[in-house]
Design an enzyme around this catalytic site. Structure first.
Site, short mmCIF file in Angstrom:
data_model
loop_
_atom_site.label_atom_id
_atom_site.label_comp_id
_atom_site.label_asym_id
_atom_site.label_seq_id
_atom_site.Cartn_x
_atom_site.Cartn_y
_atom_site.Cartn_z
N THR A 255 0.85 -1.19 0.00
CA THR A 255 0.00 0.00 0.00
C THR A 255 0.89 1.23 0.00
O THR A 255 1.99 1.23 0.55
CB THR A 255 -1.01 0.01 1.18
N CYS B 289 -2.85 7.96 7.69
CA CYS B 289 -3.41 6.61 7.67
C CYS B 289 -2.42 5.63 8.30
O CYS B 289 -1.22 5.89 8.34
CB CYS B 289 -3.71 6.17 6.25
N HIS C 51 -5.47 -0.69 5.13
CA HIS C 51 -5.05 0.71 5.02
C HIS C 51 -6.13 1.54 5.72
O HIS C 51 -7.14 1.89 5.12
CB HIS C 51 -4.93 1.09 3.54
#
Length: 161
Positions: free
Chosen positions: A22, A28, A45
């Site tokens: 990711t 995040c 995520h």
């Protein structure tokens, strides 16, 4: 070997020898779960700490720590992982912008990290590595064969945990 891309507010599972990746982890948090015995990895995520922050009736399960992590556990167990063997690694949760004043709602990165840790603790999953906080974005890649999480940052290069 396939690289499975996990988008923002998304989650996925990989078997050895595949990898999960990711990008764009700022505030995040990338939550990676791993069953070393079965060589099954999972990645979420996470964008926000809790689903109560969502608007409307539809909840994107992968977006929130309190929904993404339990769903990731469920999906990993469904493909053969043992919930008792799972360990966790975390990356991200940066404070990307500085704000004047002590408004806690603007501290999304640290709140995301705290929420992920709380959900992992509730599920009795030990955190074995962590690269969180700071003020830079990260890209992570998890190798389901070895359990090594590679973390790339613009100003710090590449590290493995």
């Amino acid at each position: 070997m396939e690289i499975i891309k996990i988008g923002m507010a998304d989650l996925g599972v990989a078997h050895s020898p595949d990898r999960l990746r990711t990008t764009g982890l700022g505030s995040c948090v990338g939550v990676v779960l791993y069953d070393q015995v079965k060589r099954i990895a999972g990645m979420a995520h996470v964008m926000l700490p809790e689903s109560s922050l969502g608007k409307g009736n539809e909840t994107n399960i992968g977006k929130y720590a309190d929904t993404a992590i339990p769903q990731l556990i469920k999906e990993m167990v469904a493909v053969g992982a043992s919930a008792y063997n799972l360990t966790a690694k975390l990356a991200g949760g940066a404070q990307m912008f500085s704000f004047l004043g002590g408004n806690d709602t603007m501290r999304i990165g640290p709140r995301n990290v705290d929420a992920c840790k709380a959900i992992l603790e509730q599920n009795h999953i030990k955190i074995v590595a962590e690269d969180t906080g700071g003020n830079c974005g990260r890209t992570i890649e998890m190798d389901a064969e070895t359990g090594i999480l590679q973390i790339r940052t613009v100003n710090q290069g590449v590290k493995e945990v």
